[in-house]
Design a protein around this motif. Structure first.
Motif, PDB file in Angstrom:
ATOM      1  N   GLN A 117       0.827  -1.201   0.000  1.00 17.32           N
ATOM      2  CA  GLN A 117       0.000   0.000   0.000  1.00 17.32           C
ATOM      3  C   GLN A 117       0.868   1.261   0.000  1.00 17.32           C
ATOM      4  OE1 GLN A 117      -3.313  -0.307  -0.385  1.00 17.32           O
ATOM      5  NE2 GLN A 117      -2.883  -2.502  -0.497  1.00 17.32           N
ATOM      6  N   PRO A 118       0.252   2.458  -0.152  1.00 21.05           N
ATOM      7  CA  PRO A 118       1.029   3.703  -0.148  1.00 21.05           C
ATOM      8  C   PRO A 118       1.920   3.821   1.085  1.00 21.05           C
ATOM      9  CG  PRO A 118      -1.215   4.140  -0.845  1.00 21.05           C
ATOM     10  CD  PRO A 118      -1.180   2.703  -0.402  1.00 21.05           C
ATOM     11  N   VAL A 119       3.125   4.313   0.861  1.00 14.07           N
ATOM     12  CA  VAL A 119       4.141   4.389   1.913  1.00 14.07           C
ATOM     13  C   VAL A 119       3.678   5.098   3.189  1.00 14.07           C
ATOM     14  CG1 VAL A 119       6.376   5.441   2.478  1.00 14.07           C
ATOM     15  CG2 VAL A 119       6.110   4.117   0.385  1.00 14.07           C
ATOM     16  N   PRO A 120       2.962   6.248   3.110  1.00 15.00           N
ATOM     17  CA  PRO A 120       2.582   6.937   4.352  1.00 15.00           C
ATOM     18  C   PRO A 120       1.821   6.074   5.349  1.00 15.00           C
ATOM     19  CG  PRO A 120       2.232   8.379   2.483  1.00 15.00           C
ATOM     20  CD  PRO A 120       2.571   7.024   1.917  1.00 15.00           C
ATOM     21  N   LYS A 121       1.162   5.018   4.871  1.00 18.51           N
ATOM     22  CA  LYS A 121       0.391   4.170   5.777  1.00 18.51           C
ATOM     23  C   LYS A 121       1.290   3.329   6.677  1.00 18.51           C
ATOM     24  CE  LYS A 121      -3.560   2.562   4.297  1.00 18.51           C
ATOM     25  NZ  LYS A 121      -4.578   1.790   3.569  1.00 18.51           N
ATOM     26  N   ILE A 122       2.585   3.250   6.337  1.00 14.44           N
ATOM     27  CA  ILE A 122       3.529   2.484   7.153  1.00 14.44           C
ATOM     28  C   ILE A 122       3.657   3.083   8.551  1.00 14.44           C
ATOM     29  CG2 ILE A 122       5.971   1.828   7.370  1.00 14.44           C
ATOM     30  CD1 ILE A 122       6.058   1.717   4.300  1.00 14.44           C
ATOM     31  N   ILE A 123       3.440   4.396   8.656  1.00 12.33           N
ATOM     32  CA  ILE A 123       3.568   5.085   9.940  1.00 12.33           C
ATOM     33  C   ILE A 123       2.719   4.411  11.017  1.00 12.33           C
ATOM     34  CG2 ILE A 123       3.072   7.242  11.161  1.00 12.33           C
ATOM     35  CD1 ILE A 123       5.558   7.379   9.480  1.00 12.33           C
ATOM     36  N   ILE A 167      12.353   5.310   1.388  1.00 13.81           N
ATOM     37  CA  ILE A 167      11.049   5.426   2.036  1.00 13.81           C
ATOM     38  C   ILE A 167      11.046   6.590   3.024  1.00 13.81           C
ATOM     39  CG2 ILE A 167       9.451   4.268   3.614  1.00 13.81           C
ATOM     40  CD1 ILE A 167      10.194   1.659   2.219  1.00 13.81           C
ATOM     41  N   ALA A 168      12.172   6.804   3.707  1.00 11.78           N
ATOM     42  CA  ALA A 168      12.266   7.927   4.641  1.00 11.78           C
ATOM     43  C   ALA A 168      12.050   9.249   3.912  1.00 11.78           C
ATOM     44  CB  ALA A 168      13.625   7.920   5.333  1.00 11.78           C
ATOM     45  N   ILE A 169      12.658   9.380   2.731  1.00 13.20           N
ATOM     46  CA  ILE A 169      12.502  10.605   1.938  1.00 13.20           C
ATOM     47  C   ILE A 169      11.052  10.760   1.487  1.00 13.20           C
ATOM     48  CG2 ILE A 169      13.109  11.718  -0.250  1.00 13.20           C
ATOM     49  CD1 ILE A 169      15.922  10.517   0.090  1.00 13.20           C
ATOM     50  N   GLU A 170      10.451   9.650   1.051  1.00 13.35           N
ATOM     51  CA  GLU A 170       9.061   9.710   0.589  1.00 13.35           C
ATOM     52  C   GLU A 170       8.121  10.126   1.716  1.00 13.35           C
ATOM     53  OE1 GLU A 170       5.814   6.935  -1.806  1.00 13.35           O
ATOM     54  OE2 GLU A 170       7.927   6.353  -1.727  1.00 13.35           O
ATOM     55  N   LEU A 171       8.401   9.639   2.923  1.00 14.16           N
ATOM     56  CA  LEU A 171       7.575  10.019   4.071  1.00 14.16           C
ATOM     57  C   LEU A 171       7.731  11.504   4.391  1.00 14.16           C
ATOM     58  CD1 LEU A 171       8.132   6.977   6.465  1.00 14.16           C
ATOM     59  CD2 LEU A 171       6.000   7.602   5.326  1.00 14.16           C
ATOM     60  N   MET A 172       8.950  12.022   4.209  1.00 17.43           N
ATOM     61  CA  MET A 172       9.204  13.430   4.530  1.00 17.43           C
ATOM     62  C   MET A 172       8.546  14.375   3.530  1.00 17.43           C
ATOM     63  SD  MET A 172      13.101  13.702   6.006  1.00 17.43           S
ATOM     64  CE  MET A 172      13.887  12.837   4.653  1.00 17.43           C
ATOM     65  N   ILE A 173       8.513  13.972   2.252  1.00 18.69           N
ATOM     66  CA  ILE A 173       7.985  14.885   1.232  1.00 18.69           C
ATOM     67  C   ILE A 173       6.492  14.706   0.993  1.00 18.69           C
ATOM     68  CG2 ILE A 173      10.212  14.979   0.057  1.00 18.69           C
ATOM     69  CD1 ILE A 173       9.115  13.113  -2.063  1.00 18.69           C
ATOM     70  N   THR A 174       5.907  13.646   1.554  1.00 21.43           N
ATOM     71  CA  THR A 174       4.466  13.439   1.383  1.00 21.43           C
ATOM     72  C   THR A 174       3.712  14.347   2.343  1.00 21.43           C
ATOM     73  OG1 THR A 174       4.801  11.124   0.774  1.00 21.43           O
ATOM     74  CG2 THR A 174       2.583  11.766   1.468  1.00 21.43           C
ATOM     75  N   PRO A 175       2.859  15.221   1.833  1.00 17.53           N
ATOM     76  CA  PRO A 175       2.130  16.128   2.726  1.00 17.53           C
ATOM     77  C   PRO A 175       1.166  15.362   3.615  1.00 17.53           C
ATOM     78  CG  PRO A 175       1.236  16.241   0.502  1.00 17.53           C
ATOM     79  CD  PRO A 175       2.488  15.408   0.426  1.00 17.53           C
ATOM     80  N   PRO A 176       0.935  15.857   4.822  1.00 17.04           N
ATOM     81  CA  PRO A 176      -0.021  15.186   5.712  1.00 17.04           C
ATOM     82  C   PRO A 176      -1.415  15.237   5.124  1.00 17.04           C
ATOM     83  CG  PRO A 176       0.554  17.350   6.567  1.00 17.04           C
ATOM     84  CD  PRO A 176       1.475  17.085   5.403  1.00 17.04           C
ATOM     85  N   PRO A 177      -2.251  14.263   5.445  1.00 16.00           N
ATOM     86  CA  PRO A 177      -3.613  14.271   4.907  1.00 16.00           C
ATOM     87  C   PRO A 177      -4.381  15.508   5.347  1.00 16.00           C
ATOM     88  CG  PRO A 177      -3.395  12.674   6.697  1.00 16.00           C
ATOM     89  CD  PRO A 177      -2.009  13.138   6.361  1.00 16.00           C
ATOM     90  N   VAL A 178      -5.158  16.045   4.425  1.00 18.28           N
ATOM     91  CA  VAL A 178      -5.952  17.232   4.735  1.00 18.28           C
ATOM     92  C   VAL A 178      -7.152  16.822   5.574  1.00 18.28           C
ATOM     93  CG1 VAL A 178      -7.303  19.123   3.773  1.00 18.28           C
ATOM     94  CG2 VAL A 178      -5.245  18.321   2.586  1.00 18.28           C
ATOM     95  N   ARG A 179      -7.283  17.472   6.695  1.00 25.59           N
ATOM     96  CA  ARG A 179      -8.420  17.169   7.560  1.00 25.59           C
ATOM     97  C   ARG A 179      -9.696  17.695   6.928  1.00 25.59           C
ATOM     98  NH1 ARG A 179      -7.373  18.988  13.609  1.00 25.59           N
ATOM     99  NH2 ARG A 179      -9.370  17.906  13.793  1.00 25.59           N
TER     100      ARG A 179
END
Length: 220
Positions: free
Chosen positions: A94-100, A138-150
């Motif tokens: 799945q998309p990388v940000p979900k790894i968090i 993956i660390a770079i991708e997590l840093m540049i991916t904007p947080p989800p818009v509430r």
């Protein structure tokens, strides 16, 4: 190259339903940690029965066919069984940000499905030093991916209800509001009842307080 930070009783449990993939991980780790003992399983459930589980055990778990809910459930099961064991996931589809979400459940590291020998070595070294590991890409991708818009809260009142509410808190009666808006008194009375119900208040005085505290959330 031997890693001198690894404990003598180091055990790696590999969970992957691909025998060739398990064998590949094992052969690569053996070159890095000759003294490492191994245990291999097709299914995660079988790994929980492994007699080798201890504080120095490292679980390498393929999650490529697992749902997020199952992954988190399995992490929690392992943590209950052995709180200090290392847990490394790999192969998430799945998309990388979900790894968090998995790191919040205290996994020790994450590797992509096609991780290199260098990434595996860095991961093992990090775990030996009690640090979490995630590869640079993956660390770079997590840093540049904007947080989800509430998402904006759904407004409590419609435009008409908001107008009536504003007139009510200004002290106008339903009959006066009906004349001003060209509506029937019964219609305005119904709108007033809906307003009080939606805002969970019993009278206009309390309504005024609610509208003053949360004006943006009240209307469209």
């Amino acid at each position: 190259m031997k890693n001198h930070n690894i404990q003598e009783d180091y055990v790696m449990v590999i969970v992957d339903n691909r025998p060739m993939y398990r064998a590949g991980i094992r052969s690569r780790v053996e070159l890095m940690i000759p003294e490492c003992r191994f245990s291999e399983h097709d299914l995660f459930a079988d790994s929980l029965l492994d007699r080798h589980i201890g504080s120095s055990t490292c679980f390498m778990i393929s999650v490529r066919n697992m749902s997020d809910k199952t992954i988190i459930h399995n992490i929690k099961k392992l943590r209950l069984l052995q709180e200090t064991c290392k847990i490394v996931l790999y192969g998430y589809q799945q998309p990388v940000p979900k790894i968090i979400a998995f790191f919040r459940e205290k996994i020790s590291g994450y590797l992509p499905d096609d991780f290199t020998d260098g990434e595996l070595r860095e991961c093992i070294t990090a775990l030996a030093a009690n640090r979490i590991y995630i590869n640079m890409q993956i660390a770079i991708e997590l840093m540049i991916t904007p947080p989800p818009v509430r998402s904006r809260k759904k407004p409590l009142l419609t435009q008409t209800e908001t107008k009536v509410a504003n007139l009510l808190v200004r002290g106008l009666s339903p009959s006066h509001i009906a004349r001003e808006m060209g509506r029937k008194i019964s219609t305005i009375s119904t709108i007033k009842s809906n307003i009080l119900k939606k805002t969970q208040v019993n009278n206009v005085i309390d309504l005024a307080e609610v509208m003053e505290k949360e004006p943006k959330e009240m209307s469209i």
